[in-house]
Scaffold this motif. Structure first.
Motif, PDB file in Angstrom:
ATOM      1  N   ARG A   1       1.099  -1.301  -0.092  1.00  0.00           N
ATOM      2  CA  ARG A   1       0.034  -0.244  -0.170  1.00  0.00           C
ATOM      3  C   ARG A   1       0.957   1.064   0.047  1.00  0.00           C
ATOM      4  N   MET A   2       2.468   0.979   0.271  1.00  0.00           N
ATOM      5  CA  MET A   2       2.890   2.317   0.101  1.00  0.00           C
ATOM      6  C   MET A   2       2.888   2.889  -1.224  1.00  0.00           C
ATOM      7  N   GLU A   3       3.377   4.748  -1.285  1.00  0.00           N
ATOM      8  CA  GLU A   3       3.128   4.900  -2.690  1.00  0.00           C
ATOM      9  C   GLU A   3       4.454   4.545  -3.274  1.00  0.00           C
ATOM     10  N   SER A   4       5.212   5.227  -2.827  1.00  0.00           N
ATOM     11  CA  SER A   4       7.081   4.955  -3.157  1.00  0.00           C
ATOM     12  C   SER A   4       7.884   2.549  -2.015  1.00  0.00           C
ATOM     13  N   SER A   5       8.249   2.500  -2.837  1.00  0.00           N
ATOM     14  CA  SER A   5       9.483   1.500  -2.386  1.00  0.00           C
ATOM     15  C   SER A   5      10.735   1.701  -2.184  1.00  0.00           C
ATOM     16  N   PRO A   6      11.593   0.944  -1.998  1.00  0.00           N
ATOM     17  CA  PRO A   6      13.030   0.379  -2.458  1.00  0.00           C
ATOM     18  C   PRO A   6      12.883   0.517  -3.863  1.00  0.00           C
ATOM     19  N   GLN A   7      13.864   0.653  -5.153  1.00  0.00           N
ATOM     20  CA  GLN A   7      13.932   0.494  -6.370  1.00  0.00           C
ATOM     21  C   GLN A   7      14.577  -0.530  -6.830  1.00  0.00           C
ATOM     22  N   PHE A   8      15.154  -1.613  -5.554  1.00  0.00           N
ATOM     23  CA  PHE A   8      15.104  -3.197  -5.870  1.00  0.00           C
ATOM     24  C   PHE A   8      14.005  -4.010  -5.816  1.00  0.00           C
ATOM     25  N   LEU A   9      13.160  -3.164  -4.688  1.00  0.00           N
ATOM     26  CA  LEU A   9      11.683  -4.006  -4.712  1.00  0.00           C
ATOM     27  C   LEU A   9      10.953  -4.186  -5.374  1.00  0.00           C
ATOM     28  N   SER A  10      10.891  -2.832  -6.303  1.00  0.00           N
ATOM     29  CA  SER A  10       9.753  -1.948  -7.273  1.00  0.00           C
ATOM     30  C   SER A  10       9.390  -3.316  -8.383  1.00  0.00           C
ATOM     31  N   GLY A  11      10.418  -4.192  -8.739  1.00  0.00           N
ATOM     32  CA  GLY A  11       9.780  -5.269  -9.877  1.00  0.00           C
ATOM     33  C   GLY A  11       9.048  -6.075  -9.191  1.00  0.00           C
ATOM     34  N   LEU A  12       9.393  -6.460  -7.745  1.00  0.00           N
ATOM     35  CA  LEU A  12       8.852  -7.690  -7.162  1.00  0.00           C
ATOM     36  C   LEU A  12       7.399  -7.466  -6.544  1.00  0.00           C
ATOM     37  N   LYS A  13       7.079  -5.896  -6.287  1.00  0.00           N
ATOM     38  CA  LYS A  13       5.853  -5.444  -5.866  1.00  0.00           C
ATOM     39  C   LYS A  13       4.566  -5.306  -7.078  1.00  0.00           C
ATOM     40  N   GLN A  14       5.276  -4.788  -8.488  1.00  0.00           N
ATOM     41  CA  GLN A  14       4.655  -5.000  -9.558  1.00  0.00           C
ATOM     42  C   GLN A  14       4.357  -5.788 -10.155  1.00  0.00           C
ATOM     43  N   SER A  15       4.663  -7.473  -9.956  1.00  0.00           N
ATOM     44  CA  SER A  15       4.624  -8.365 -10.332  1.00  0.00           C
ATOM     45  C   SER A  15       3.460  -8.784  -9.325  1.00  0.00           C
ATOM     46  N   ILE A  16       3.442  -9.040  -8.006  1.00  0.00           N
ATOM     47  CA  ILE A  16       3.129  -9.072  -7.261  1.00  0.00           C
ATOM     48  C   ILE A  16       1.135  -8.468  -6.937  1.00  0.00           C
ATOM     49  N   GLN A  17       1.780  -6.819  -7.361  1.00  0.00           N
ATOM     50  CA  GLN A  17       0.448  -6.765  -7.388  1.00  0.00           C
ATOM     51  C   GLN A  17      -0.479  -6.996  -9.087  1.00  0.00           C
TER      52      GLN A  17
END
Length: 89
Positions: free
Chosen positions: A32-48
């Protein structure tokens, strides 16, 4: 294989339950965070997007259900069955 040893004790079950709760709180806050660390952004996008079967609003929460089933089986065995087996012996 000894089922009683594999399932653990009541203490092990409550540690597992605590881990389950903490991990889900952390992941839900992170998603639910607006911004996340760059190295986790790909993982977050894949999950969502549902590419990883952890969290996908359209189809439910796959890994959470599997983990919850395992936790429920462990809790049922440790809290109900194991005590009855030990009383009979």
């Amino acid at each position: 294989m000894n089922l009683a040893k594999e399932m653990g004790t009541r203490e092990d079950f409550f540690k597992h339950l605590t881990l389950f709760i903490i991990v889900h709180i952390i992941i839900n806050v992170w998603l639910r965070m607006e911004s996340s660390p760059q190295f986790l952004s790909g993982l977050k996008q894949s999950i969502q997007e549902g590419k990883i079967w952890f969290y996908h609003e359209g189809t439910g929460i796959f890994i959470t259900i599997v983990w919850l089933i395992l936790l429920t089986v462990q809790g049922f065995y440790v809290l109900l069955v194991k005590d009855k087996i030990q009383q009979k012996q």
